[in-house]
Design an enzyme around this catalytic site. Structure first.
Site, PDB file in Angstrom:
ATOM      1  N   GLY A 117       0.834  -1.178  -0.063  1.00 26.17           N
ATOM      2  CA  GLY A 117      -0.088   0.129   0.011  1.00 26.17           C
ATOM      3  C   GLY A 117       0.661   1.325  -0.089  1.00 26.17           C
ATOM      4  N   SER A 118       0.060   2.354  -0.423  1.00 24.12           N
ATOM      5  CA  SER A 118       0.702   3.494  -0.356  1.00 24.12           C
ATOM      6  C   SER A 118      -0.030   4.765  -0.876  1.00 24.12           C
ATOM      7  CB  SER A 118       2.156   3.858  -0.861  1.00 24.12           C
ATOM      8  OG  SER A 118       2.834   4.838  -0.960  1.00 24.12           O
ATOM      9  N   ARG A 119       0.489   5.340  -1.820  1.00 26.00           N
ATOM     10  CA  ARG A 119      -0.416   6.439  -2.636  1.00 26.00           C
ATOM     11  C   ARG A 119       0.341   6.769  -4.109  1.00 26.00           C
ATOM     12  NH1 ARG A 119       0.044  12.165  -0.146  1.00 26.00           N
ATOM     13  NH2 ARG A 119       0.119  13.443  -2.197  1.00 26.00           N
TER      14      ARG A 119
END
Length: 220
Positions: A187-189
């Site tokens: 996950g992240s952006r």
């Protein structure tokens, strides 16, 4: 549903490690079935938790040259006009999508076109919603140009948990809308920088699906 290729090394390490732990418990406590079962259950939960990080669902992409599709699964957390400092150096509409650990982590091309720019930046691992994460975190910038000459910029940004950004495109490569361009582990952006005249089709808090959700319309 398949398992993404980025998951195979991690899953192999997890399987071997959990196998060793369970074997050791069975050898050290051969008569303690309660402990053996508890460790086995915890091991299975951990394995399937990691497994879901690397799931790669089959999707149907409705290719449309006027649409900008979501580059990742997640939630829209930013929609604003800003100055893109690295490539355009001019005002753009920024749309940011936060990927939680439970989201699919495959990144997909939002438009068809030619890859005009690719650059990787080493950096920090601030939480993905931190205001400085887009300029100080580990990140990769990719610019695509469609057949009409319109350019959009995608930025993969690592977060506090993400420790590896993967990208599979290079400058000059022709890509197809909805196909994979990268992967961010755990996950992240992903930020999108669009022309100011683009008509945004989502709002803050909306959930997105990579290669399916229409983020914006570029117009004719």
């Amino acid at each position: 549903m398949t398992i993404h290729r980025e998951g195979y090394p991690t899953l192999a390490i997890v399987t071997i490690t959990l196998g060793i732990i369970n074997f050791a418990i069975w050898q050290l406590l051969p008569e303690n079935n309660l402990v053996q079962n508890i460790v086995l259950i915890i091991s299975l939960i951990l394995f399937f938790t990691v497994l879901q990080f690397f799931r790669n669902p089959l999707i149907k992409v409705n290719i449309n040259p006027n649409h900008v599709l979501a580059p990742c699964d997640g939630k829209v957390v930013v929609i604003e006009e800003t100055i893109e400092e690295e490539y355009f150096k001019s005002p753009r509409c920024q749309v940011s999508i936060f990927m939680s650990p439970i989201n699919v982590h495959v990144n997909r091309n939002p438009i068809s076109g030619v890859v005009r720019f690719v650059k990787y930046h080493a950096g920090k691992y601030l939480v993905a919603w931190h205001p400085k994460s887009s300029t100080e975190n580990e990140r990769t910038t990719i610019v695509l140009q469609n057949e009409k000459g319109v350019e959009i910029l995608m930025r993969q940004i690592a977060g506090a948990l993400a420790r590896r950004i993967c990208w599979y495109v290079k400058e000059g490569q022709i890509v197809k809308q909805g196909t994979e361009f990268g992967f961010i582990k755990f996950g992240s952006r992903v930020d999108l920088f669009l022309p100011l005249e683009a008509k945004i089709s989502v709002k803050i808090g909306d959930k997105t699906q990579a290669g399916v959700t229409v983020i914006a319309e570029l117009g004719e």
